[in-house]
Motif scaffolding. Structure first.
Motif, PDB file in Angstrom:
ATOM      1  N   LEU A 208       0.831  -1.208   0.000  1.00  0.00           N
ATOM      2  CA  LEU A 208       0.000   0.000   0.000  1.00  0.00           C
ATOM      3  C   LEU A 208       0.863   1.255   0.000  1.00  0.00           C
ATOM      4  O   LEU A 208       0.520   2.259  -0.635  1.00  0.00           O
ATOM      5  CB  LEU A 208      -0.925  -0.003   1.216  1.00  0.00           C
ATOM      6  CG  LEU A 208      -1.997  -1.094   1.249  1.00  0.00           C
ATOM      7  CD1 LEU A 208      -2.789  -1.014   2.548  1.00  0.00           C
ATOM      8  CD2 LEU A 208      -2.934  -1.003   0.047  1.00  0.00           C
ATOM      9  N   GLN A 209       1.992   1.216   0.707  1.00  0.00           N
ATOM     10  CA  GLN A 209       2.886   2.374   0.705  1.00  0.00           C
ATOM     11  C   GLN A 209       3.490   2.578  -0.683  1.00  0.00           C
ATOM     12  O   GLN A 209       3.620   3.714  -1.158  1.00  0.00           O
ATOM     13  CB  GLN A 209       3.994   2.190   1.741  1.00  0.00           C
ATOM     14  CG  GLN A 209       4.852   3.426   1.949  1.00  0.00           C
ATOM     15  CD  GLN A 209       4.069   4.619   2.451  1.00  0.00           C
ATOM     16  OE1 GLN A 209       3.353   4.523   3.453  1.00  0.00           O
ATOM     17  NE2 GLN A 209       4.177   5.750   1.761  1.00  0.00           N
ATOM     18  N   ASP A 210       3.858   1.475  -1.345  1.00  0.00           N
ATOM     19  CA  ASP A 210       4.339   1.583  -2.730  1.00  0.00           C
ATOM     20  C   ASP A 210       3.272   2.222  -3.616  1.00  0.00           C
ATOM     21  O   ASP A 210       3.569   3.088  -4.452  1.00  0.00           O
ATOM     22  CB  ASP A 210       4.685   0.200  -3.287  1.00  0.00           C
ATOM     23  CG  ASP A 210       5.870  -0.453  -2.601  1.00  0.00           C
ATOM     24  OD1 ASP A 210       6.703   0.272  -2.021  1.00  0.00           O
ATOM     25  OD2 ASP A 210       5.953  -1.696  -2.645  1.00  0.00           O
ATOM     26  N   LEU A 211       2.031   1.778  -3.437  1.00  0.00           N
ATOM     27  CA  LEU A 211       0.940   2.327  -4.243  1.00  0.00           C
ATOM     28  C   LEU A 211       0.749   3.810  -3.946  1.00  0.00           C
ATOM     29  O   LEU A 211       0.533   4.612  -4.867  1.00  0.00           O
ATOM     30  CB  LEU A 211      -0.347   1.551  -3.965  1.00  0.00           C
ATOM     31  CG  LEU A 211      -1.550   1.913  -4.841  1.00  0.00           C
ATOM     32  CD1 LEU A 211      -1.294   1.554  -6.300  1.00  0.00           C
ATOM     33  CD2 LEU A 211      -2.815   1.209  -4.344  1.00  0.00           C
ATOM     34  N   LYS A 212       0.821   4.179  -2.682  1.00  0.00           N
ATOM     35  CA  LYS A 212       0.694   5.596  -2.315  1.00  0.00           C
ATOM     36  C   LYS A 212       1.733   6.443  -3.045  1.00  0.00           C
ATOM     37  O   LYS A 212       1.438   7.539  -3.538  1.00  0.00           O
ATOM     38  CB  LYS A 212       0.857   5.764  -0.804  1.00  0.00           C
ATOM     39  CG  LYS A 212       0.846   7.213  -0.316  1.00  0.00           C
ATOM     40  CD  LYS A 212       1.077   7.292   1.187  1.00  0.00           C
ATOM     41  CE  LYS A 212       1.014   8.733   1.690  1.00  0.00           C
ATOM     42  NZ  LYS A 212       2.103   9.565   1.151  1.00  0.00           N
ATOM     43  N   VAL A 390     -12.396  10.290   1.824  1.00  0.00           N
ATOM     44  CA  VAL A 390     -12.887   8.947   2.136  1.00  0.00           C
ATOM     45  C   VAL A 390     -11.818   8.153   2.881  1.00  0.00           C
ATOM     46  O   VAL A 390     -10.643   8.158   2.491  1.00  0.00           O
ATOM     47  CB  VAL A 390     -13.279   8.195   0.843  1.00  0.00           C
ATOM     48  CG1 VAL A 390     -13.758   6.779   1.170  1.00  0.00           C
ATOM     49  CG2 VAL A 390     -14.359   8.959   0.079  1.00  0.00           C
ATOM     50  N   VAL A 391     -12.230   7.491   3.946  1.00  0.00           N
ATOM     51  CA  VAL A 391     -11.411   6.451   4.564  1.00  0.00           C
ATOM     52  C   VAL A 391     -12.034   5.124   4.161  1.00  0.00           C
ATOM     53  O   VAL A 391     -13.166   4.822   4.544  1.00  0.00           O
ATOM     54  CB  VAL A 391     -11.368   6.588   6.097  1.00  0.00           C
ATOM     55  CG1 VAL A 391     -10.652   5.379   6.715  1.00  0.00           C
ATOM     56  CG2 VAL A 391     -10.663   7.875   6.504  1.00  0.00           C
ATOM     57  N   VAL A 392     -11.309   4.360   3.364  1.00  0.00           N
ATOM     58  CA  VAL A 392     -11.853   3.098   2.873  1.00  0.00           C
ATOM     59  C   VAL A 392     -11.310   1.964   3.738  1.00  0.00           C
ATOM     60  O   VAL A 392     -10.133   1.944   4.111  1.00  0.00           O
ATOM     61  CB  VAL A 392     -11.535   2.903   1.370  1.00  0.00           C
ATOM     62  CG1 VAL A 392     -10.049   2.874   1.103  1.00  0.00           C
ATOM     63  CG2 VAL A 392     -12.216   1.661   0.825  1.00  0.00           C
ATOM     64  N   HIS A 393     -12.208   1.047   4.098  1.00  0.00           N
ATOM     65  CA  HIS A 393     -11.901  -0.020   5.051  1.00  0.00           C
ATOM     66  C   HIS A 393     -11.829  -1.369   4.345  1.00  0.00           C
ATOM     67  O   HIS A 393     -12.410  -1.561   3.279  1.00  0.00           O
ATOM     68  CB  HIS A 393     -12.983  -0.089   6.136  1.00  0.00           C
ATOM     69  CG  HIS A 393     -13.042   1.121   7.018  1.00  0.00           C
ATOM     70  ND1 HIS A 393     -12.908   1.051   8.385  1.00  0.00           N
ATOM     71  CD2 HIS A 393     -13.230   2.437   6.743  1.00  0.00           C
ATOM     72  CE1 HIS A 393     -13.011   2.264   8.913  1.00  0.00           C
ATOM     73  NE2 HIS A 393     -13.216   3.119   7.928  1.00  0.00           N
ATOM     74  N   THR A 413      -8.076   1.369   6.175  1.00  0.00           N
ATOM     75  CA  THR A 413      -6.942   0.947   5.350  1.00  0.00           C
ATOM     76  C   THR A 413      -6.260   2.107   4.640  1.00  0.00           C
ATOM     77  O   THR A 413      -5.043   2.257   4.710  1.00  0.00           O
ATOM     78  CB  THR A 413      -7.422  -0.099   4.323  1.00  0.00           C
ATOM     79  OG1 THR A 413      -8.019  -1.200   5.039  1.00  0.00           O
ATOM     80  CG2 THR A 413      -6.272  -0.615   3.484  1.00  0.00           C
ATOM     81  N   LEU A 414      -7.027   2.949   3.957  1.00  0.00           N
ATOM     82  CA  LEU A 414      -6.449   4.057   3.196  1.00  0.00           C
ATOM     83  C   LEU A 414      -7.295   5.312   3.374  1.00  0.00           C
ATOM     84  O   LEU A 414      -8.528   5.231   3.381  1.00  0.00           O
ATOM     85  CB  LEU A 414      -6.385   3.719   1.703  1.00  0.00           C
ATOM     86  CG  LEU A 414      -5.471   2.567   1.277  1.00  0.00           C
ATOM     87  CD1 LEU A 414      -5.719   2.215  -0.187  1.00  0.00           C
ATOM     88  CD2 LEU A 414      -4.006   2.924   1.497  1.00  0.00           C
ATOM     89  N   GLU A 426      -3.778   9.805   0.598  1.00  0.00           N
ATOM     90  CA  GLU A 426      -3.173  10.750   1.532  1.00  0.00           C
ATOM     91  C   GLU A 426      -2.430  10.038   2.659  1.00  0.00           C
ATOM     92  O   GLU A 426      -1.439  10.555   3.175  1.00  0.00           O
ATOM     93  CB  GLU A 426      -4.240  11.665   2.126  1.00  0.00           C
ATOM     94  CG  GLU A 426      -4.817  12.655   1.144  1.00  0.00           C
ATOM     95  CD  GLU A 426      -5.596  13.759   1.831  1.00  0.00           C
ATOM     96  OE1 GLU A 426      -5.311  14.937   1.556  1.00  0.00           O
ATOM     97  OE2 GLU A 426      -6.484  13.435   2.644  1.00  0.00           O
ATOM     98  N   GLU A 427      -2.924   8.847   3.032  1.00  0.00           N
ATOM     99  CA  GLU A 427      -2.312   8.170   4.178  1.00  0.00           C
ATOM    100  C   GLU A 427      -2.643   6.682   4.130  1.00  0.00           C
ATOM    101  O   GLU A 427      -3.766   6.297   3.808  1.00  0.00           O
ATOM    102  CB  GLU A 427      -2.845   8.782   5.478  1.00  0.00           C
ATOM    103  CG  GLU A 427      -2.190   8.280   6.738  1.00  0.00           C
ATOM    104  CD  GLU A 427      -2.740   8.943   7.990  1.00  0.00           C
ATOM    105  OE1 GLU A 427      -2.285   8.592   9.090  1.00  0.00           O
ATOM    106  OE2 GLU A 427      -3.641   9.809   7.865  1.00  0.00           O
TER     107      GLU A 427
END
Length: 434
Positions: A208-212, A390-393, A413-414, A426-427
């Motif tokens: 996920l960090q790579d994707l960010k 949005v905070v997606v879970h 999650t994101l 964003e995070e």
């Protein structure tokens, strides 16, 4: 020496050449960033069968490569394979074929602590200045991302002609649940792959960090290609699918369709709007004028579009968070049966309209989104949420790390915002130990 290979296909993978003694970590990080951005990679530890190290580039070239990266580390001077086989052949391919991309990532430092830009020629025992025209970046994260950016733009520019003659359609493959290897590449313009997760349900935090760090390249890649349509295929965690959709909003990419694992097409259909013949219904809702909040208010939406209801994780979420929510919705399918992909665009538009109305009605609240729906709909809903926060879970039913509550749960999650300038993520909220 010049190469006698055929003209490279710009959709083929990139080969990473490195010295294992001190280049493995840099090569691995670079490979995961390339994959997250959609470029397949040939790397011996991941993609080449056991055997003679000297054969690794030969095997990769035989299968097809579109570029290479020379990972320059202090000990590369002791690698006969890199110096006499890999570097010369990659240089020949670069010289012989304009489409063949070549880059250098360099971890060698000067006495003053800066990047030693003369090191690649010196350590690879090349004539001084041989590599002066090759994009060279430091081996720190920002340098790897800068190198990657150049490869993405080169790849897309090289594929424009192909896209022009294929109905101006950009093809994107997405997969987060399989272990990425070069063999699962599809030949699409981009093949997004993330690091495999050690968790039985949740995606990899590193992935996920790579994707960010790379997702900001995606919308520009599609628009630079000259495509008028976008076709997505594959499968992914729903948080990632939603986020990819948010990165490719309807306001920027006019038409998207998604091919599911059974080959059915789920197509977009305009903007977020309430449908005259509703596709979803409100199964339950709640409001609070006294929600505990600091700063921007929060709301929650549970999108449950599978035919057999499963409310346990959502109920658990509401029990824990209702005092902090200005409002919440539980949306279900109006039909109560298996969804028909023919109506995918209408369903996504209806869901997005409900999400937007709840946020707008509560001072542009941040939306906590809990998804239980087919992968294609997560993408199509995501692309209709521009301007929303949005905070997606992700759903998780693994055994708890602490406590005795074994009910399934939703895990933040994101944090996603389509209008964010550096990319929609964003995070990364998912903790390492979940």
């Amino acid at each position: 020496m010049t190469s006698d290979s055929a003209t490279p296909d710009p959709a083929d993978p990139i080969f990473i050449s490195y010295r294992q003694n001190d280049g493995t970590d840099v090569a691995a990080e670079l490979a995961w960033l390339f994959r997250a951005a959609g470029i397949p990679v040939w790397r011996d530890r991941d993609d080449l069968p056991p055997g003679d190290t000297e054969a690794r580039l030969k095997q990769a070239i035989a299968a097809g490569i579109s570029g290479g990266v020379l990972v320059t580390t202090p000990d590369v001077v002791n690698s006969r394979v890199v110096k006499t086989l890999e570097a010369p052949q990659l240089l020949d391919l670069h010289a012989d074929h304009e489409v063949f991309a070549l880059g250098i990532t360099n971890s060698v430092k000067t006495a003053g602590g800066g990047t030693d830009y003369n090191a690649p020629d010196r350590l690879l025992e090349l004539r001084p200045g041989t590599l002066s025209g090759v994009d060279q970046q430091p081996a720190e994260r920002n340098g790897l991302l800068a190198l990657l950016r150049g490869f993405v733009w080169h790849r897309i520019a090289s594929l424009r002609e192909r896209i022009e003659v294929t109905d101006k359609t950009f093809h994107l493959s997405l997969q987060t649940r399989n272990t990425p290897q070069v063999y699962d590449r599809t030949g699409d313009e981009l093949d997004i792959r993330l690091r495999p997760s050690d968790h039985e349900r949740l995606p990899s935090v590193g992935g996920l960090q790579d994707l960010k760090d790379t997702i900001g390249l995606l919308p520009d890649a599609v628009t630079r290609s000259g495509a008028h349509r976008l076709r997505v295929a594959g499968g992914a965690h729903l948080s990632v699918a939603f986020t990819i959709g948010a990165a490719l909003p309807s306001s920027r990419i006019g038409y998207m369709d998604v091919i599911d694992q059974q080959g059915a097409t789920w197509a977009s259909d305009g903007e977020a709007r309430f449908i005259a013949q509703p596709q979803v219904q409100i199964a339950a809702e709640g409001r609070s004028r006294s929600a505990i909040t600091t700063g921007r208010p929060s709301v929650a939406v549970y999108v449950d579009l599978l035919p057999q209801r499963s409310d346990t994780a959502f109920v658990r979420y509401i029990e824990a968070h209702e005092p902090f929510l200005a409002g919440w919705l539980h949306l279900t399918s109006a039909s109560g049966t298996l969804l028909d992909p023919t109506y995918a665009g209408l369903i996504a538009a209806d869901v997005a309209a409900h999400i937007r109305a709840l946020s707008n009605g509560n001072s542009n609240a941040e939306v906590h989104l809990l998804l239980r729906c087919p992968f294609p709909l997560a993408l199509l809903i995501g692309r209709l949420t521009n301007t929303l926060r949005v905070v997606v879970h992700e759903w998780d039913d693994s055994d708890p790390v602490t406590g005795e509550d074994h009910r399934a749960r939703y895990v933040p999650t994101l944090r996603v915002r389509a209008s964010a300038s550096a990319g929609v993520i964003e995070e990364v909220l998912l903790p390492d130990a979940c």
